[in-house]
Design an enzyme around this catalytic site. Sequence first.
Site, mmCIF file in Angstrom:
data_model
loop_
_atom_site.group_PDB
_atom_site.id
_atom_site.type_symbol
_atom_site.label_atom_id
_atom_site.label_comp_id
_atom_site.label_asym_id
_atom_site.label_seq_id
_atom_site.Cartn_x
_atom_site.Cartn_y
_atom_site.Cartn_z
ATOM 1 N N THR A 57 -8.896 -1.299 2.819
ATOM 2 C CA THR A 57 -8.724 -1.665 1.414
ATOM 3 C C THR A 57 -9.123 -3.123 1.207
ATOM 4 O O THR A 57 -9.639 -3.782 2.122
ATOM 5 C CB THR A 57 -7.288 -1.311 0.935
ATOM 6 N N TYR A 107 -3.550 2.145 -11.675
ATOM 7 C CA TYR A 107 -2.413 3.070 -11.820
ATOM 8 C C TYR A 107 -1.100 2.297 -11.859
ATOM 9 O O TYR A 107 -1.052 1.116 -11.548
ATOM 10 C CB TYR A 107 -2.398 4.114 -10.686
ATOM 11 N N ASN A 121 -21.074 -3.178 -18.328
ATOM 12 C CA ASN A 121 -20.313 -4.235 -17.649
ATOM 13 C C ASN A 121 -20.379 -5.529 -18.438
ATOM 14 O O ASN A 121 -21.345 -5.794 -19.151
ATOM 15 C CB ASN A 121 -20.875 -4.452 -16.242
ATOM 16 N N LYS A 147 -13.697 -3.736 2.503
ATOM 17 C CA LYS A 147 -14.524 -2.520 2.503
ATOM 18 C C LYS A 147 -15.982 -2.798 2.882
ATOM 19 O O LYS A 147 -16.633 -1.956 3.484
ATOM 20 C CB LYS A 147 -14.463 -1.831 1.132
ATOM 21 N N GLY A 191 -18.348 -3.365 -10.322
ATOM 22 C CA GLY A 191 -17.886 -3.888 -9.036
ATOM 23 C C GLY A 191 -17.932 -2.785 -7.977
ATOM 24 O O GLY A 191 -18.594 -1.757 -8.157
ATOM 25 N N ALA A 226 -15.708 -0.597 -6.985
ATOM 26 C CA ALA A 226 -15.150 0.708 -7.353
ATOM 27 C C ALA A 226 -16.159 1.504 -8.179
ATOM 28 O O ALA A 226 -16.343 2.708 -7.975
ATOM 29 C CB ALA A 226 -13.846 0.518 -8.124
ATOM 30 N N ASN A 250 -14.342 2.938 3.088
ATOM 31 C CA ASN A 250 -12.875 2.903 2.957
ATOM 32 C C ASN A 250 -12.187 3.748 4.017
ATOM 33 O O ASN A 250 -10.959 3.788 4.071
ATOM 34 C CB ASN A 250 -12.424 3.337 1.549
ATOM 35 N N SER A 302 0.824 -1.222 0.000
ATOM 36 C CA SER A 302 0.000 0.000 0.000
ATOM 37 C C SER A 302 0.856 1.269 0.000
ATOM 38 O O SER A 302 1.860 1.367 0.709
ATOM 39 C CB SER A 302 -0.899 0.011 1.227
ATOM 40 N N LYS A 303 0.411 2.245 -0.784
ATOM 41 C CA LYS A 303 1.095 3.545 -0.823
ATOM 42 C C LYS A 303 0.529 4.495 0.229
ATOM 43 O O LYS A 303 1.014 5.609 0.400
ATOM 44 C CB LYS A 303 0.923 4.186 -2.203
#
Length: 267
Positions: free
Chosen positions: A61, A215, A151, A65, A129, A131, A86, A14-15
């Site tokens: 995460t 990303y 979808n 969630k 989904g 997100a 989140n 994780s960032k």
Amino acid sequence: MDRYVVIGNPVAHSKSPQIHRRFAAQTGESLSYDTLEAPLDGFAASVAAFVAAGGRGANVTVPFKEDAFRLATQRSARAESAGAVNTLRVEDDGSLYGDNTDGAGLVRDIEHNLATAIRGRRVLLLGAGGAARGVILPLLDAGAAELCIANRTAEKAVQLATLADDARVQGGGYAELAGAFDLIINATSAGLSDQTLPLSATVFAPGALAYDMVYGRSTPFMQQAQAAGARVADGLGMLVEQAAEAFVVWRGVRPDTAPVLAALRQS
Ligand code: NDP
């Protein structure tokens, strides 16, 4: 020092610690931020232990969630609409407030960082989904004129459209897509395995922005969009902006995301 964590499984990659530590340094907020890996069947127990040890808040995460949604005793409207949490904030009485900052992060990245209007635009959302569900209400609140959800499993897109209960929203399969869109958001995980979506080049209107929530890589979706002449963005800005929104929920202070995003891009 107030303690915060990101809880996931796996979570080592994780960032979020990098991002929140930079926010804290920049705003002078006194806090620590670490990763917390919860066992797949032990999310609630991990949160309880964290709260008992004085923890003040957590980002949540994959894959927790929805567990966080059920655990929170109070929830924001955007968490209710997303069906997922989140961001958890530990209240003074030890209860948990749940929010979902993913959609606000996406909208802010598009409008502010990418200087692209959502109001009055035709928006295409790919995927149905978690997100995708989390960004529907924020996109509508930002004034999208139309929101089409497409979808692979068409029924899931139809379900999300029904749930949204807004005349601007329609759901279906890729084959039913018609016309061109100003903003095309890829909320599928197809890019993670380099899979191409069945999209015609005609979905990209002249001057369109194509946004992939994934990303750190160039996805087939980004390549399709580029070939069709669209501007392209990845989801790193969304990641940083959802974190900033969580920082506001916890600390009441909005950090400046630009230097943090620039530093992450460099690394
Ligand atoms: P889910 O597993 O809940 O949903 C995955 C979606 O992708 C489904 O709609 C699925 O379709 C679709 N999909 C997967 N593979 C393909 C394929 N080969 N072709 C067409 N459709 C496909 O994942 P999430 O919604 O939680 O996350 C989606 C992506 O968003 C992830 O890659 C994640 O990394 C990213 N994300 C980024 C964030 C950021 O801050 N930048 C925040 C949150 C998520 P079907 O229903 O038919 O299976």
